[in-house]
Write a protein that holds these residues in place. Structure first.
Motif, PDB file in Angstrom:
ATOM      1  N   LYS A  25     -14.397  -6.868   2.944  1.00  0.00           N
ATOM      2  CA  LYS A  25     -14.833  -6.235   4.189  1.00  0.00           C
ATOM      3  C   LYS A  25     -13.741  -6.351   5.254  1.00  0.00           C
ATOM      4  O   LYS A  25     -13.419  -5.372   5.941  1.00  0.00           O
ATOM      5  CB  LYS A  25     -16.114  -6.891   4.690  1.00  0.00           C
ATOM      6  N   GLU A  26     -13.171  -7.525   5.399  1.00  0.00           N
ATOM      7  CA  GLU A  26     -12.125  -7.726   6.395  1.00  0.00           C
ATOM      8  C   GLU A  26     -10.917  -6.840   6.117  1.00  0.00           C
ATOM      9  O   GLU A  26     -10.297  -6.303   7.045  1.00  0.00           O
ATOM     10  CB  GLU A  26     -11.701  -9.199   6.429  1.00  0.00           C
ATOM     11  N   HIS A  27     -10.603  -6.666   4.844  1.00  0.00           N
ATOM     12  CA  HIS A  27      -9.460  -5.821   4.497  1.00  0.00           C
ATOM     13  C   HIS A  27      -9.751  -4.355   4.820  1.00  0.00           C
ATOM     14  O   HIS A  27      -8.873  -3.643   5.324  1.00  0.00           O
ATOM     15  CB  HIS A  27      -9.112  -5.968   3.018  1.00  0.00           C
ATOM     16  N   LEU A  28     -10.967  -3.900   4.551  1.00  0.00           N
ATOM     17  CA  LEU A  28     -11.316  -2.513   4.854  1.00  0.00           C
ATOM     18  C   LEU A  28     -11.327  -2.277   6.366  1.00  0.00           C
ATOM     19  O   LEU A  28     -10.911  -1.210   6.836  1.00  0.00           O
ATOM     20  CB  LEU A  28     -12.674  -2.154   4.253  1.00  0.00           C
ATOM     21  N   PRO A  63       0.821  -1.204   0.000  1.00  0.00           N
ATOM     22  CA  PRO A  63       0.000   0.000   0.000  1.00  0.00           C
ATOM     23  C   PRO A  63       0.852   1.250   0.000  1.00  0.00           C
ATOM     24  O   PRO A  63       2.011   1.232   0.416  1.00  0.00           O
ATOM     25  CB  PRO A  63      -0.796  -0.122   1.311  1.00  0.00           C
ATOM     26  N   PRO A  64       0.300   2.373  -0.464  1.00  0.00           N
ATOM     27  CA  PRO A  64       1.051   3.611  -0.525  1.00  0.00           C
ATOM     28  C   PRO A  64       1.187   4.231   0.841  1.00  0.00           C
ATOM     29  O   PRO A  64       0.569   3.785   1.812  1.00  0.00           O
ATOM     30  CB  PRO A  64       0.166   4.492  -1.429  1.00  0.00           C
ATOM     31  N   GLY A  65       1.999   5.286   0.936  1.00  0.00           N
ATOM     32  CA  GLY A  65       2.129   6.003   2.195  1.00  0.00           C
ATOM     33  C   GLY A  65       0.852   6.762   2.501  1.00  0.00           C
ATOM     34  O   GLY A  65       0.024   7.007   1.646  1.00  0.00           O
ATOM     35  N   ARG A 123     -13.327   1.552  -7.809  1.00  0.00           N
ATOM     36  CA  ARG A 123     -12.126   0.849  -8.268  1.00  0.00           C
ATOM     37  C   ARG A 123     -10.873   1.663  -7.998  1.00  0.00           C
ATOM     38  O   ARG A 123      -9.835   1.119  -7.580  1.00  0.00           O
ATOM     39  CB  ARG A 123     -12.246   0.537  -9.773  1.00  0.00           C
ATOM     40  N   LYS A 124     -10.958   2.965  -8.196  1.00  0.00           N
ATOM     41  CA  LYS A 124      -9.798   3.836  -7.961  1.00  0.00           C
ATOM     42  C   LYS A 124      -9.427   3.852  -6.485  1.00  0.00           C
ATOM     43  O   LYS A 124      -8.240   3.762  -6.132  1.00  0.00           O
ATOM     44  CB  LYS A 124     -10.117   5.254  -8.437  1.00  0.00           C
ATOM     45  N   ASP A 125     -10.426   3.976  -5.612  1.00  0.00           N
ATOM     46  CA  ASP A 125     -10.155   4.018  -4.173  1.00  0.00           C
ATOM     47  C   ASP A 125      -9.534   2.719  -3.688  1.00  0.00           C
ATOM     48  O   ASP A 125      -8.542   2.730  -2.947  1.00  0.00           O
ATOM     49  CB  ASP A 125     -11.449   4.279  -3.397  1.00  0.00           C
ATOM     50  N   LEU A 126     -10.111   1.588  -4.103  1.00  0.00           N
ATOM     51  CA  LEU A 126      -9.608   0.304  -3.635  1.00  0.00           C
ATOM     52  C   LEU A 126      -8.219   0.010  -4.181  1.00  0.00           C
ATOM     53  O   LEU A 126      -7.429  -0.694  -3.543  1.00  0.00           O
ATOM     54  CB  LEU A 126     -10.582  -0.809  -4.019  1.00  0.00           C
ATOM     55  N   HIS A 155      -5.798   1.897  -4.246  1.00  0.00           N
ATOM     56  CA  HIS A 155      -4.787   2.458  -3.346  1.00  0.00           C
ATOM     57  C   HIS A 155      -4.219   1.391  -2.413  1.00  0.00           C
ATOM     58  O   HIS A 155      -3.092   1.510  -1.932  1.00  0.00           O
ATOM     59  CB  HIS A 155      -5.398   3.567  -2.478  1.00  0.00           C
ATOM     60  N   PHE A 156      -4.999   0.346  -2.148  1.00  0.00           N
ATOM     61  CA  PHE A 156      -4.633  -0.590  -1.096  1.00  0.00           C
ATOM     62  C   PHE A 156      -4.395  -2.012  -1.589  1.00  0.00           C
ATOM     63  O   PHE A 156      -4.120  -2.904  -0.795  1.00  0.00           O
ATOM     64  CB  PHE A 156      -5.746  -0.603  -0.030  1.00  0.00           C
ATOM     65  N   GLY A 157      -4.501  -2.224  -2.903  1.00  0.00           N
ATOM     66  CA  GLY A 157      -4.230  -3.544  -3.440  1.00  0.00           C
ATOM     67  C   GLY A 157      -5.199  -3.900  -4.553  1.00  0.00           C
ATOM     68  O   GLY A 157      -6.093  -3.126  -4.894  1.00  0.00           O
ATOM     69  N   GLU A 158      -5.004  -5.073  -5.127  1.00  0.00           N
ATOM     70  CA  GLU A 158      -5.895  -5.563  -6.174  1.00  0.00           C
ATOM     71  C   GLU A 158      -6.801  -6.615  -5.551  1.00  0.00           C
ATOM     72  O   GLU A 158      -6.352  -7.686  -5.162  1.00  0.00           O
ATOM     73  CB  GLU A 158      -5.079  -6.171  -7.330  1.00  0.00           C
ATOM     74  N   PHE A 159      -8.092  -6.309  -5.457  1.00  0.00           N
ATOM     75  CA  PHE A 159      -9.005  -7.193  -4.744  1.00  0.00           C
ATOM     76  C   PHE A 159     -10.052  -7.851  -5.643  1.00  0.00           C
ATOM     77  O   PHE A 159     -10.641  -8.845  -5.258  1.00  0.00           O
ATOM     78  CB  PHE A 159      -9.717  -6.414  -3.628  1.00  0.00           C
ATOM     79  N   GLY A 160     -10.311  -7.283  -6.783  1.00  0.00           N
ATOM     80  CA  GLY A 160     -11.335  -7.840  -7.657  1.00  0.00           C
ATOM     81  C   GLY A 160     -10.805  -8.944  -8.554  1.00  0.00           C
ATOM     82  O   GLY A 160      -9.616  -9.002  -8.856  1.00  0.00           O
TER      83      GLY A 160
END
Length: 232
Positions: free
Chosen positions: A77-80, A6-8, A55-58, A60-65
């Motif tokens: 949900k657990e990741h958020l 994930p980014p800073g 899609r843009k927001d998620l 930021h924290f990884g590829e989930f789809g």
């Protein structure tokens, strides 16, 4: 489902984190319905969101789809939950045991899902040693430092009159609280390194009044019933 580093924090805006909270509520609802997967388009359609923004927001924290499948509801949900830091309990103290402070302490959202109010502080000695129905005690303000240290309090909520808000803010900072939510209708002088969020209900009402005035001036009265987006 692959994860990337994930980014800073500096690259993630407050608006993004606020939208993550919205997505979390949506996923919690879908989980309660026993939904297993959901696409960004379906998430946007069902909850009146923007699929591209999701899609843009998620991202930021990884590829989930998964292409052609969508997002795994429970895993996302657990990741958020972990990303928002509510996979652990954050203890909270409220300064001000008036109508607002008590209402906040009784609000289920402040005593669940990663948050726990440990005490209310108030200068009115008649309220001391009382406990609310929830079991939360009302204590003297001079106990702030001990309450913070003994309960590992991380978040402070200011629910006192505007004239007292700055001194309460300073006391919370001195006690070691680094994240503060202010409900007092006043701009506070901030300390470096302290996260401060303010909720001023009057400002929001005035924004709505501004919209009503200019909508009427422009002959848009009929549009008021159409849930048009309010000006930011």
């Amino acid at each position: 489902m692959s994860n990337r580093q994930p980014p800073g924090m500096d690259s993630v805006s407050e608006l993004t984190t606020e939208r993550l909270s919205v997505y979390l509520r949506c996923l919690t609802f879908l989980e309660a319905l026993n939904e297993k997967t959901v696409s960004s388009h379906e998430l946007a359609r069902r909850f009146h969101l923007n699929s591209a923004q999701i899609r843009k927001d998620l991202a930021h924290f990884g590829e989930f789809g998964i292409r052609g499948v969508g997002y795994d509801v429970i895993r996302l949900k657990e990741h958020l939950v972990a990303t928002l830091g509510i996979d652990q309990v954050r203890n909270v103290v409220i300064a001000g045991a008036g109508n607002l402070g008590i209402a906040l302490s009784n609000y289920k959202g402040f005593n669940s899902g990663g948050f726990r109010i440990v005490a209310l502080l108030d200068s009115d000695s008649k309220k001391h040693e009382r406990k609310l129905k929830s079991g939360i005690p009302i204590l003297p303000p001079e106990t702030l430092s001990s309450v913070v240290s003994e309960n590992s309090v991380e978040i402070g909520i200011i629910a006192v009159p505007a004239t007292e808000a700055q001194s309460v803010y300073e006391a919370m900072v001195e006690a070691g609280i680094c994240a503060i939510l202010n409900f007092a209708p006043v701009q506070l002088s901030r300390r470096e390194g302290i996260k401060l969020r303010s909720v001023d209900l009057r400002i929001n009402l005035e924004s709505l009044s501004f919209f009503l005035k200019h909508a009427a001036d422009e002959g848009c009265d009929e549009g008021l019933a159409d849930n048009q987006p309010l000006p930011e």
